[in-house]
Design a protein around this motif. Structure first.
Motif, PDB file in Angstrom:
ATOM      1  N   ARG A 168       0.827  -1.206   0.000  1.00 30.02           N
ATOM      2  CA  ARG A 168       0.000   0.000   0.000  1.00 30.02           C
ATOM      3  C   ARG A 168       0.866   1.263   0.000  1.00 30.02           C
ATOM      4  O   ARG A 168       0.569   2.233  -0.703  1.00 30.02           O
ATOM      5  N   LYS A 169       1.934   1.251   0.781  1.00 30.14           N
ATOM      6  CA  LYS A 169       2.854   2.401   0.798  1.00 30.14           C
ATOM      7  C   LYS A 169       3.582   2.529  -0.539  1.00 30.14           C
ATOM      8  O   LYS A 169       3.835   3.627  -1.023  1.00 30.14           O
ATOM      9  N   PHE A 170       3.926   1.385  -1.105  1.00 25.30           N
ATOM     10  CA  PHE A 170       4.619   1.317  -2.392  1.00 25.30           C
ATOM     11  C   PHE A 170       3.794   1.976  -3.495  1.00 25.30           C
ATOM     12  O   PHE A 170       4.291   2.792  -4.276  1.00 25.30           O
ATOM     13  N   ILE A 171       2.512   1.644  -3.566  1.00 26.95           N
ATOM     14  CA  ILE A 171       1.628   2.218  -4.582  1.00 26.95           C
ATOM     15  C   ILE A 171       1.499   3.725  -4.386  1.00 26.95           C
ATOM     16  O   ILE A 171       1.583   4.518  -5.330  1.00 26.95           O
ATOM     17  N   ALA A 172       1.290   4.139  -3.144  1.00 28.07           N
ATOM     18  CA  ALA A 172       1.115   5.565  -2.849  1.00 28.07           C
ATOM     19  C   ALA A 172       2.351   6.368  -3.235  1.00 28.07           C
ATOM     20  O   ALA A 172       2.252   7.486  -3.754  1.00 28.07           O
ATOM     21  N   VAL A 188      -9.662  -7.925  -1.900  1.00 27.41           N
ATOM     22  CA  VAL A 188     -10.075  -6.532  -1.788  1.00 27.41           C
ATOM     23  C   VAL A 188      -9.559  -5.860  -0.518  1.00 27.41           C
ATOM     24  O   VAL A 188      -9.321  -4.644  -0.502  1.00 27.41           O
ATOM     25  N   ARG A 189      -9.391  -6.623   0.553  1.00 28.38           N
ATOM     26  CA  ARG A 189      -8.918  -6.021   1.796  1.00 28.38           C
ATOM     27  C   ARG A 189      -7.457  -5.581   1.704  1.00 28.38           C
ATOM     28  O   ARG A 189      -7.010  -4.764   2.502  1.00 28.38           O
ATOM     29  N   ASP A 190      -6.729  -6.120   0.727  1.00 27.81           N
ATOM     30  CA  ASP A 190      -5.324  -5.759   0.567  1.00 27.81           C
ATOM     31  C   ASP A 190      -5.144  -4.394  -0.082  1.00 27.81           C
ATOM     32  O   ASP A 190      -4.091  -3.774   0.044  1.00 27.81           O
ATOM     33  N   ILE A 191      -6.165  -3.922  -0.797  1.00 26.20           N
ATOM     34  CA  ILE A 191      -5.985  -2.719  -1.613  1.00 26.20           C
ATOM     35  C   ILE A 191      -6.950  -1.594  -1.270  1.00 26.20           C
ATOM     36  O   ILE A 191      -6.893  -0.524  -1.885  1.00 26.20           O
ATOM     37  N   ASP A 192      -7.848  -1.810  -0.299  1.00 29.36           N
ATOM     38  CA  ASP A 192      -8.894  -0.811  -0.074  1.00 29.36           C
ATOM     39  C   ASP A 192      -8.361   0.560   0.306  1.00 29.36           C
ATOM     40  O   ASP A 192      -8.990   1.579   0.037  1.00 29.36           O
ATOM     41  N   LYS A 193      -7.167   0.610   0.910  1.00 25.39           N
ATOM     42  CA  LYS A 193      -6.586   1.904   1.292  1.00 25.39           C
ATOM     43  C   LYS A 193      -5.709   2.489   0.174  1.00 25.39           C
ATOM     44  O   LYS A 193      -5.184   3.593   0.310  1.00 25.39           O
ATOM     45  N   SER A 194      -5.551   1.757  -0.934  1.00 26.99           N
ATOM     46  CA  SER A 194      -4.673   2.192  -2.019  1.00 26.99           C
ATOM     47  C   SER A 194      -5.425   2.839  -3.170  1.00 26.99           C
ATOM     48  O   SER A 194      -4.820   3.498  -4.007  1.00 26.99           O
TER      49      SER A 194
END
Length: 281
Positions: A168-172, A188-194
């Motif tokens: 998630r930090k990597f994508i951001a 879906v729970r792996d990416i919801d904050k991305s």
């Protein structure tokens, strides 16, 4: 940025179409979550968008060029990270030196930065890595190419729990106004904050194509043991706290999006959600 126009596709040995008259437009500067059931055609769509598969009908336009022509102008400006892939048993530095030449905006400094998020270094041999480690390296290379379009199919598969948080930090860290990232996933729970945009597809239709901001403006996601509240919910699912609820956000309350709940709600009652998002209120 990229437009899918009336796309149809079926595999040779299959009697059924994976996609039929499917259309979708994606804008730059966004991170899209592409969600759908098994067999909905998510992976196939990514391969069609990258020009690696030939549609039976329709086309995919990227910067006003048909991607199936496989022209250098499009190939050097998009990158696909498939769910499964092989990397050669060579030093990472050699791999980077040989492959970065195809991408004019590749940055070695960015590559090192992205590897750092996954607690990895450049002086490694690809042949000595686990599948999860190879995925981290390949995703780091992909983001470091700085292409306008990055397509990722199930990127968190094979990653352990700490690595999913790092993802998630990597994508951001790699996002910019000039990039579009499309993440197709079941996790879906792996990416919801991305994500800042959600696309849900089913049976060659786009059931939802909305920003996370508008979703949380329209919908309220909460946990509650209140049975009356559950009865009035657009969708409810049992949880440790009683029920996970998705409600109409009548009082403009703030909540974090629950992608799993949203996805199941859309598949359960697509017309109800469509009316809500198409209303003028």
């Amino acid at each position: 940025m990229i437009t899918v126009e009336n796309l149809s596709f079926s595999y040779r040995k299959s009697k059924h179409s994976v996609l039929h008259d499917f259309s979708l437009s994606l804008e730059k500067g966004r991170v899209y979550g592409l969600l759908g059931k098994n067999g909905a055609g998510k992976s196939t769509l990514l391969y069609l968008m990258s020009g690696l598969l030939t549609p039976k009908g329709g086309r995919v336009m990227f910067h006003d060029t048909d991607v199936r022509r496989r022209l250098p102008v499009t190939l050097r400006d998009m990158f696909l990270v498939p769910e499964e892939f092989d990397l050669p048993s060579v030093p990472l530095m050699s791999y980077v030196r040989l492959n970065s030449l195809f991408y004019p905006r590749f940055s070695k400094e960015d590559m090192m930065k992205y590897l750092h998020y996954f607690e990895m270094e450049m002086d490694i041999n690809l042949g000595a890595l686990s599948m999860g480690q190879k995925k981290k390296v390949f995703m780091s290379f992909a983001l470091a190419t700085n292409t306008s379009l990055l397509l990722m199919d199930e990127p968190t598969n094979g990653l352990d729990i700490p690595s999913k948080s790092q993802f998630r930090k990597f994508i951001a860290s790699g996002m910019s106004e000039d990039k579009t990232i499309v993440i197709s996933t079941h996790q879906v729970r792996d990416i919801d904050k991305s994500l800042d945009h959600v696309v849900v597809m089913d049976k060659s239709q786009v059931l939802l194509n909305e920003s996370t901001t508008r979703i949380t403006e329209k919908l309220l996601f909460t946990e509650s043991e209140d049975r009356e509240l559950a009865k009035n919910a657009l969708f409810a699912a049992p949880s440790i706290q009683g029920n996970s609820l998705m409600l109409v956000n009548e009082h403009e309350e703030e909540s974090d999006i629950n992608l799993e709940l949203l996805f199941n709600a859309i598949l359960s009652s697509p017309e109800k959600l469509s009316q809500l998002f198409n209303s003028q209120n």
